[in-house]
Design a protein around this motif. Structure first.
Motif, PDB file in Angstrom:
ATOM      1  N   GLU B  36     157.758 -14.450 198.738  1.00 39.29           N
ATOM      2  CA  GLU B  36     157.764 -15.065 197.411  1.00 39.29           C
ATOM      3  C   GLU B  36     158.613 -14.209 196.499  1.00 39.29           C
ATOM      4  O   GLU B  36     158.841 -13.024 196.772  1.00 39.29           O
ATOM      5  N   ASP B  37     159.032 -14.795 195.406  1.00 42.37           N
ATOM      6  CA  ASP B  37     159.854 -14.037 194.452  1.00 42.37           C
ATOM      7  C   ASP B  37     159.094 -12.774 194.015  1.00 42.37           C
ATOM      8  O   ASP B  37     157.905 -12.824 193.705  1.00 42.37           O
ATOM      9  N   GLY B  38     159.804 -11.670 193.991  1.00 39.60           N
ATOM     10  CA  GLY B  38     159.163 -10.416 193.576  1.00 39.60           C
ATOM     11  C   GLY B  38     158.625  -9.607 194.744  1.00 39.60           C
ATOM     12  O   GLY B  38     158.287  -8.427 194.590  1.00 39.60           O
ATOM     13  N   ASP B  39     158.541 -10.220 195.924  1.00 38.14           N
ATOM     14  CA  ASP B  39     158.064  -9.472 197.097  1.00 38.14           C
ATOM     15  C   ASP B  39     159.095  -8.442 197.540  1.00 38.14           C
ATOM     16  O   ASP B  39     160.307  -8.700 197.513  1.00 38.14           O
ATOM     17  N   THR B  40     158.590  -7.306 197.989  1.00 33.90           N
ATOM     18  CA  THR B  40     159.468  -6.385 198.708  1.00 33.90           C
ATOM     19  C   THR B  40     159.449  -6.790 200.179  1.00 33.90           C
ATOM     20  O   THR B  40     158.596  -7.585 200.609  1.00 33.90           O
ATOM     21  N   ASP B  43     156.016  -5.878 201.420  1.00 33.93           N
ATOM     22  CA  ASP B  43     154.966  -6.840 201.029  1.00 33.93           C
ATOM     23  C   ASP B  43     154.950  -8.027 201.985  1.00 33.93           C
ATOM     24  O   ASP B  43     153.907  -8.426 202.498  1.00 33.93           O
ATOM     25  N   THR B  62     151.850   0.990 192.911  1.00 37.17           N
ATOM     26  CA  THR B  62     153.262   0.680 192.712  1.00 37.17           C
ATOM     27  C   THR B  62     154.084   1.368 193.791  1.00 37.17           C
ATOM     28  O   THR B  62     153.885   2.565 194.052  1.00 37.17           O
ATOM     29  N   THR B  83     160.452  -0.595 198.642  1.00 40.13           N
ATOM     30  CA  THR B  83     161.022  -0.795 197.301  1.00 40.13           C
ATOM     31  C   THR B  83     162.106  -1.868 197.268  1.00 40.13           C
ATOM     32  O   THR B  83     162.496  -2.329 196.189  1.00 40.13           O
ATOM     33  N   PRO B  85     163.564  -5.382 197.255  1.00 43.61           N
ATOM     34  CA  PRO B  85     163.146  -6.778 197.160  1.00 43.61           C
ATOM     35  C   PRO B  85     163.690  -7.571 198.344  1.00 43.61           C
ATOM     36  O   PRO B  85     164.816  -7.355 198.798  1.00 43.61           O
TER      37      PRO B  85
END
Lengths: 496, 261
Positions: B36-40, B43, B62, B83, B85
Motif C-alpha cells: 500500500e502507499d507508504g509501505d516500505t 513492511d 519508526t 527505510t 518505500p
C-alpha cells in the motif's frame, strides 16, 4: 620428600635435554633435564608452557555467568569447572540446600564426566605404555597400536567414554560446555525417555568397568614390585570425603593425611580452605605450588586425585567398587599406597564406582522431578570445592553489591599435584636415567610418570601481568655479550 | 514479529488473482508482493510473510536503517529494506549471493566491533544477532577483532547492561523516547566512537528512571540489556532459535514478555 634436583647450582655448564611437548596429556608442557659431562642428572623440571587468565578476565562479569564462562578453561573436564562454579554461585545466591532433583542431576552429570574422563585417560592416553611397555617402539606405542593389537580393549575404552559423554549431554545440554548447572540448581531434569535411553546400556558399562579394573590389576601383578616402585614418592594426600568418611566426588569436607596415613586435618570446612592451604610460586613455572600451611612450603606439598581419594576415604558407597578398594588398600600394608602408577589402579576403581552410581541415580525418581532451583539471601563470597577427575578443585569468588565479580581464585587439580609431579620425574631421573646416554625410551619413562597423574596442564597455569624476563646475547663462540633483565616491577636493567 | 503471525501472513500473502489487479505490487526474488502507499519494502514483505534479515528494525517503531543488514538490491541499487518505500513493479533482490555476501560482511563487522562471545553469552540460542548470522551463513568473524574495553553496568537492581554486546541499533533509545517517554538512552560520539549512554547524573542505569517494566527493557535484539540474577535457565535445545531459524521464528522482541526466551 626430596627436592635435590629442582635447581642445579651451575646450569650453564650442563647439557640441556628437553622433552617437548609432553605427549598424551591434556594441555602443553615440557620437561627439561640438565646433565653433566658424566651423564649425571643435575636438574629436572616439569614446565607448563601455556597461559590462561581466567581469574583476571572474569573480573567485571556478572556472577550468574560463572558456571558457563569458567568451564571454558578445559575441553576434557569442563563439567568439573561448571559444577564447582555452580556450587560457588549457590553460596552467592544463598542456596544452602539444593532441591533433591538438582543435587542428583548434578551428581549424575559429574559421574558421567568422571567416567568419560577416566576412560579417556586410561584407554586412549596411557594403555599403550601399560600394555606394550614403556620402551615399545614409538610408532606402535599409541592408541592406533592398541586398536590393532587389542581391538576389544580399545572398543571398550571408546564406548565407555561415549556413554559418559551421553550422560553429560542429557544433563547439561551438550557433551562439551553445556549449561545444565545454574546458580541455585539446574535448568533441566531427565525425562523418562532419557532415563530409559541411559538405562539401556548401563549394565554393559558396569561390566566393562569391572573388566577395566581386572585389566589394571593384571598389568600391575605382572611386574608388581617394579610398578609399585616406579616414580614412587612419599607424600601427603588431600581430598574431599563425605561427612561419614565416604568416598564422595561431588561434595563433602576436606581431609588431609600424611605419608603414613596419619590425619593432618579432617572434616575441614572447605569454605575455609585458605586457612589450611597456601599457594607458593617459583620463578621457573607458570604453575603455582600449593602446600598445607600447618606443615610449611618445603614438606607440606601433597597429592590429589584418584590415588588420594581412594587412600583417604573410609569406604566407597557402591559394593563392587568398595570390594576393589579393600583389595587396593591391602597393597599398602596399613599405610597409604604411594606408587605413582597406582593412580591408574585407583582411577579405574573410581570408573567402576561412577558406573554403579549412574545406575543407582537412574533408578531414583528424583532425577525426573520438577523442583529445579532454590535461592535465598545474596552473599558476596562464594566458594565451591569439588573432586574433579584429576583431583580437588577450588573456586573462590567475591562479588560487589551489584553482582559483579571483583576477585577470583582458582586452585586447579593439576596445580595441587605440581610439586608431586616434579618429585616423581626427579625420582625417575635419579633411578633410571642417571649416568645413561638419554634415549627416547628412557625419556618416555619421565613422561609415563607425568601421565600417571593425568595432568590437565591448560587449566593449571597462572601468570602475573609483569612477567620477569631475561634476554641474553651470545656471540658465535657462546660467549655472553650482553644481558638485559626485566624485573617483575617492570624495570629493565643491563646486568652484564 | 512472532512465528504464528509470520505464518499467518505467509498464508494470507498468497496472491489472489482477482484482487491483484487492483493492488500495487513489486517483485521480491521474483515473487509478487502487494503493498500500500507508504509501505516500505520491509513492511510489505513482513505482511506477506517473507523474511528479510534485520536487526535494528522492529515494526513497532519508526524505521531506522542503521544496521544495514536488511540491505536489498532494487533495480540495481542497494538500499535498506526497512527505510526504502516500495516502488510499483520494481524488482527486489533479497537473496542473491552478492546480497548475502554483503550482509555477511556487515554482520562480521558488527561481531568484531564489539565483544560478542557467543559460547559464554547467556543470550546464546535466543540472540537475534547470532540467529541472523546463522541465517546468512556467517561461519567466522573474518575481520580482526577490535576487542574493545567495555564494562558492564549492573547498578540497577533488576537490569544489567553489557556494553560489550551493544550493536547501536537504537531500539532501546526509540522505545524509551517514544513509548516510555523517559529518554533514558542515547547514542553519543561519532563513527567508530559511537556508544550508548544513559541519561542520569552518574551515567549509571541505577541512577536513572529506568524500570524493568519499561518497553526499553524488552526490545534489545542482542544480549546487551538483560534481567539480573538469572541466565541460562532455558536448557540447550529449548531456546528460541534452537529448533527453527530466525526466518521462521521471527524477532526476539516479539517473545520478550516470555522472559525465559
Amino acid at each position: 620428600m626430596s627436592t635435590d634436583l629442582e635447581t642445579a647450582s651451575n646450569p650453564e655448564n650442563l647439557e640441556r635435554i628437553v622433552i617437548e611437548p609432553v605427549t598424551r596429556v591434556e594441555g602443553h608442557g615440557k620437561v627439561t633435564l640438565l646433565q653433566d659431562k658424566n651423564k649425571h642428572i643435575r636438574q629436572a623440571r616439569l614446565h607448563i608452557v601455556e597461559f590462561r587468565g581466567f581469574e583476571k578476565f572474569i573480573q567485571g562479569r556478572p556472577y550468574w555467568e560463572l558456571p558457563v564462562l569458567v568451564q571454558r578453561l578445559c575441553g576434557i573436564c569442563p563439567v568439573s569447572h561448571h559444577l564447582v562454579a555452580a556450587k560457588a554461585t549457590d553460596m552467592l545466591v544463598g542456596a544452602r540446600q539444593l532441591t533433591p532433583t538438582a543435587e542428583k542431576i548434578r551428581r549424575l552429570m559429574h559421574f558421567g564426566q568422571t567416567l568419560q574422563s577416566h576412560a579417556l585417560h586410561f584407554f586412549h592416553l596411557c594403555s599403550p605404555d601399560l600394555l606394550f611397555g614403556f620402551d615399545d617402539e614409538v610408532r606402535h606405542r599409541n592408541i592406533v597400536g592398541v586398536i590393532e593389537d587389542h581391538p576389544e580393549i580399545a572398543k571398550q575404552g571408546v564406548l565407555l567414554r561415549k556413554y559418559g559423554q551421553e550422560v553429560i549431554r542429557l544433563t547439561a545440554g551438550k557433551r562439551i560446555h553445556g549449561t545444565g548447572a545454574i546458580p541455585g540448581g539446574v535448568n533441566k531434569s531427565l525425562s523418562h525417555e532419557e532415563v530409559d535411553y541411559l538405562m539401556k546400556d548401563i549394565d554393559q558399562i558396569i561390566a566393562w568397568s569391572i573388566d577395566a579394573v581386572a585389566l589394571i590389576k593384571r598389568i600391575f601383578s605382572e611386574h608388581y614390585d617394579y610398578h609399585m616402585a616406579f616414580a614412587t614418592i612419599d607424600s601427603n594426600m588431600l581430598s574431599l570425603v563425605g561427612s561419614d568418611g565416604a568416598f564422595d566426588i561431588y561434595h563433602g569436607d576436606l581431609r588431609a593425611r600424611d605419608k603414613n596415613g596419619n590425619t593432618i586435618f579432617d572434616h575441614a570446612d572447605y569454605t575455609k580452605y585458605n586457612e589450611y592451604i597456601k599457594e607458593g610460586v617459583k620463578n621457573w613455572s607458570y604453575m603455582k605450588f600449593p602446600f598445607i600451611d600447618a606443615i610449611g612450603a618445603e614438606n607440606g606439598w601433597y597429592r590429589v586425585g584418584p590415588l588420594a581419594r581412594i587412600n583417604n576415604c573410609d569406604f566407597i558407597g557402591t559394593p563392587l567398587a568398595e570390594k576393589e578398594r579393600i583389595e587396593f588398600m591391602a597393597a599398602g600394608n596399613g599405610k597409604p599406597v604411594q606408587s605413582a602408577l597406582a593412580y591408574h589402579w585407583a582411577r579405574l576403581i573410581e570408573l567402576l564406582h561412577c558406573a554403579e552410581s549412574i545406575k543407582d541415580l537412574l533408578q531414583d525418581a528424583d532425577i525426573s522431578g520438577s523442583e529445579l532451583i532454590n535461592k535465598g539471601e545474596m552473599q558476596n563470597t562464594g566458594i565451591g570445592v569439588i573432586e574433579a577427575p584429576r583431583g580437588t578443585l577450588f573456586h573462590h569468588y567475591e562479588i560487589d553489591k551489584d553482582g559483579i565479580v571483583t576477585r577470583a581464585n582458582l586452585i586447579v587439580s593439576t596445580t595441587n599435584n605440581n610439586q608431586a609431579m616434579n618429585e616423581s620425574i626427579r625420582q625417575v631421573a635419579s633411578q633410571y636415567l642417571d649416568g645413561n646416554q638419554l634415549t627416547e625410551p628412557l625419556l618416555n619413562q619421565i613422561v609415563v610418570a607425568i601421565r600417571a597423574y593425568d595432568p590437565c596442564l591448560s587449566c593449571a597455569t597462572h601468570a602475573m601481568g609483569k612477567m620477569p624476563l631475561e634476554i641474553c646475547l651470545v656471540d658465535e663462540d657462546d660467549k655472553l655479550v650482553d644481558r638485559l633483565e626485566k624485573r617483575a616491577t617492570g624495570s629493565i636493567t643491563r646486568t652484564i | 514479529m512472532p512465528a504464528h503471525i509470520l505464518e499467518q501472513n505467509r498464508e494470507q500473502g498468497t496472491m489472489n488473482p482477482v484482487t491483484m489487479k487492483d493492488k500495487k505490487t513489486f517483485k521480491l526474488d521474483g515473487k509478487a508482493i502487494e503493498f500500500e502507499d507508504g509501505d516500505t519494502i520491509m513492511d510489505a514483505a513482513l505482511r506477506a510473510g517473507e523474511y528479510i534479515p534485520h536487526l535494528c528494525h522492529n515494526p513497532e517503531f519508526t524505521p531506522h536503517g542503521s544496521c544495514r543488514v536488511c540491505i536489498v538490491n532494487v533495480d540495481c541499487k542497494q538500499v535498506s529494506a526497512c527505510t526504502q518505500p516500495a516502488i510499483e513493479n520494481s524488482e527486489v533482490d533479497n537473496s542473491s549471493d552478492e546480497i548475502m555476501a554483503n550482509r555477511r560482511a556487515l554482520l562480521q563487522m558488527l561481531f568484531v566491533e564489539g565483544n560478542h562471545i557467543c559460547p559464554g553469552c547467556e543470550k546464546s540460542g535466543a540472540c537475534q544477532l547470532q540467529a541472523v548470522a546463522y541465517y546468512c551463513n556467517m561461519l567466522s568473524s573474518h575481520f580482526t577483532h577490535f576487542f574493545p574495553q567495555r564494562s558492564v553496568d549492573a547498578s540497577h537492581p533488576d537490569t544489567a547492561i553489557d556494553f560489550n554486546r551493544c550493536i547501536l541499533c537504537e531500539l532501546c533509545v526509540r522505545a524509551s523516547r517514544d513509548v516510555d517517554h523517559k529518554n533514558i538512552f542515547a547514542i553519543d560520539g561519532r563513527g567508530i566512537n559511537s556508544h550508548l549512554v544513559i541519561n542520569s547524573s552518574s551515567g549509571k542505569l541505577g541512577d536513572s528512571a529506568f524500570t524493568a517494566s519499561d518497553k526499553a527493557a524488552h526490545v534489545c535484539p542482542v544480549g546487551a540489556i538483560l534481567p539480573k540474577h538469572k541466565g541460562y535457565e532455558k536448557p540447550i535445545g529449548e531456546r528460541l532459535y534452537d529448533k527453527q531459524p530466525v526466518s521462521i521464528v521471527g524477532d526476539v522482541a516479539a517473545y520478550e514478555q516470555d522472559e525465559d526466551c
